[in-house]
Design a protein around this motif. Structure first.
Motif, mmCIF file in Angstrom:
data_model
loop_
_atom_site.group_PDB
_atom_site.id
_atom_site.type_symbol
_atom_site.label_atom_id
_atom_site.label_comp_id
_atom_site.label_asym_id
_atom_site.label_seq_id
_atom_site.Cartn_x
_atom_site.Cartn_y
_atom_site.Cartn_z
ATOM 1 N N GLU A 60 -8.264 9.927 0.502
ATOM 2 C CA GLU A 60 -7.310 9.947 -0.597
ATOM 3 C C GLU A 60 -7.987 9.830 -1.960
ATOM 4 O O GLU A 60 -7.591 10.504 -2.904
ATOM 5 N N LYS A 104 -10.860 4.974 5.662
ATOM 6 C CA LYS A 104 -10.421 6.355 5.715
ATOM 7 C C LYS A 104 -9.636 6.726 4.462
ATOM 8 O O LYS A 104 -9.784 7.827 3.919
ATOM 9 N N ARG A 105 -8.808 5.803 3.987
ATOM 10 C CA ARG A 105 -8.035 6.084 2.779
ATOM 11 C C ARG A 105 -8.944 6.242 1.566
ATOM 12 O O ARG A 105 -8.731 7.120 0.724
ATOM 13 N N GLU A 159 0.811 -1.208 0.000
ATOM 14 C CA GLU A 159 0.000 0.000 0.000
ATOM 15 C C GLU A 159 0.850 1.268 0.000
ATOM 16 O O GLU A 159 0.371 2.338 -0.334
ATOM 17 N N ARG A 202 3.657 6.233 -2.538
ATOM 18 C CA ARG A 202 3.332 7.251 -1.544
ATOM 19 C C ARG A 202 4.611 7.912 -1.038
ATOM 20 O O ARG A 202 5.698 7.347 -1.116
ATOM 21 N N TYR A 247 -7.529 -1.224 -4.690
ATOM 22 C CA TYR A 247 -6.912 0.046 -4.255
ATOM 23 C C TYR A 247 -5.415 0.035 -4.555
ATOM 24 O O TYR A 247 -4.866 1.003 -5.100
ATOM 25 N N GLU A 261 -8.892 1.886 8.764
ATOM 26 C CA GLU A 261 -7.835 2.627 8.075
ATOM 27 C C GLU A 261 -8.070 2.620 6.567
ATOM 28 O O GLU A 261 -7.911 3.642 5.897
#
Length: 360
Positions: free
Chosen positions: A272, A267-268, A95, A99, A298, A264
């Motif tokens: 995002e 939320k992403r 993930e 990033r 994702y 989590e």
């Protein structure tokens, strides 16, 4: 995220071990495959290689450089990093591809400083020494999370929990706009509180250094909010939790640990990607198998060069299709029935996964 970034303190080498390293072992893997190595493992390796090849050239070069740094480490240090990577897990490491790890690390460092100040004001780590590790993580994570809400409320000058609930129901762009306006206002106020000499010195800095100075002032401002927050957190969370039996505390903490990863990811998807609230509500009704599918989409879409809109559409389409298939399997059930069924199924799968981990 806390555990994930603590592993990343050794650098982005963990991602390298899972991903980019595959680029350099393909010939070895092929040789093993010729000798009858497991076909599934070989297919998984090819999939990782293909995933890396789709990354931007700059990202590939960064990962190659990280792998070179890893190879220069001592065997003991390499073994330690591999152990950390194994504990974090391949799925979570993937993930992070694409990033800004340095930015995540700076953010985590700021959160760590705030958490440590909270712990100090709550009586220090010795006060919680008798608690199990997962119980301490639960309390400290709750403190960090609740403090973020407290800061937003202060920035937006909100009156209480109900006002915060109304804010959380706003569209994502409107929430970002309100917070940006509030941050700018607070930043101007903090600058106004500086001495004339300090304001002149800040104004004379280049734009990049001015932004860093403003961020530092905001970080200091956040620290000043902690004493007022700690009293409320002590009364609302710490004391009720500490009054429970150890078994009850452990149950609450373990339940939180099991669900934290799912929250989590939600939320992403929200912050995002900008996945719609309706699609997120559908996802919340589904079980862990569907969550895992969405997590895979994702990760995969993050390396396919899609625009933000295309990526959001792909994820929302996948969520609705999965939800439709889930509903089709139980056509006579109501939405409430499906939700209860999927929650039970999620708990069962999580428990099975925990038992399997304990048995290894």
């Amino acid at each position: 995220m806390r555990r994930l970034l603590s592993a990343l303190r050794v650098g982005s080498l963990l991602c390298v071990l899972t991903l980019i390293g595959a680029l350099f072992v393909v010939p070895i893997s092929s040789a093993h495959a010729d000798e009858g190595a497991d076909a599934n493992a070989d297919a998984a390796l090819r999939a990782r290689v293909e995933m890396i090849r789709k990354l931007p050239r700059e990202e590939q070069q960064r990962l190659r450089a990280a792998l070179a740094r890893f190879q220069r480490l001592s065997p003991e240090r390499q073994s330690e990093i591999r152990s950390r990577a194994k504990r974090v897990g391949n799925a979570r490491l993937r993930e992070l591809v694409g990033r800004n790890v340095e930015q995540l690390r700076r953010r985590q460092s700021s959160l760590d400083a705030e958490r440590n100040e909270m712990i100090r004001l709550l009586g220090g780590s010795t006060r919680f020494a008798a608690l199990s590790q997962v119980q301490r993580k639960y309390l400290f994570s709750a403190g960090v999370r609740e403090f973020q809400r407290h800061v937003r409320r202060e920035l937006l000058d909100m009156g209480g929990p109900r006002m915060m609930e109304e804010f959380n129901r706003l569209p994502r762009d409107e929430k970002k706009q309100r917070l940006a306006v509030a941050l700018k206002a607070v930043g101007e106020r903090l600058l106004a509180d500086e001495t004339p000499q300090s304001r002149a010195a800040i104004a004379a800095l280049p734009p990049g250094k001015q932004r860093k100075m403003r961020k530092r002032l905001l970080a200091e401002y956040r620290m000043t909010l902690i004493p007022g927050f700690v009293g409320h957190f002590e009364a609302r969370v710490i004391r009720p939790y500490m009054r429970r039996s150890d078994a009850e505390r452990q149950t609450i903490a373990e339940r939180w640990a099991q669900r934290a990863r799912w929250f989590e990811m939600r939320k992403r998807l929200d912050r995002e990607i900008g996945v719609s609230r309706g699609a997120l509500d559908l996802l919340s009704e589904m079980g862990s198998e569907e969550w895992a599918r969405i997590r895979d989409v994702y990760v995969r879409t993050g390396s396919e060069g899609l625009t933000p809109g295309e990526r959001r559409l792909r994820l929302e389409t996948e969520i609705r299709e999965l939800h439709g298939r889930s509903a089709f399997r139980t056509p006579r059930s109501t939405r409430g029935d499906r939700r209860r069924h999927e929650k039970r199924r999620l708990r069962r799968l999580l428990n099975e996964g925990r038992h399997e981990s304990d048995g290894k």
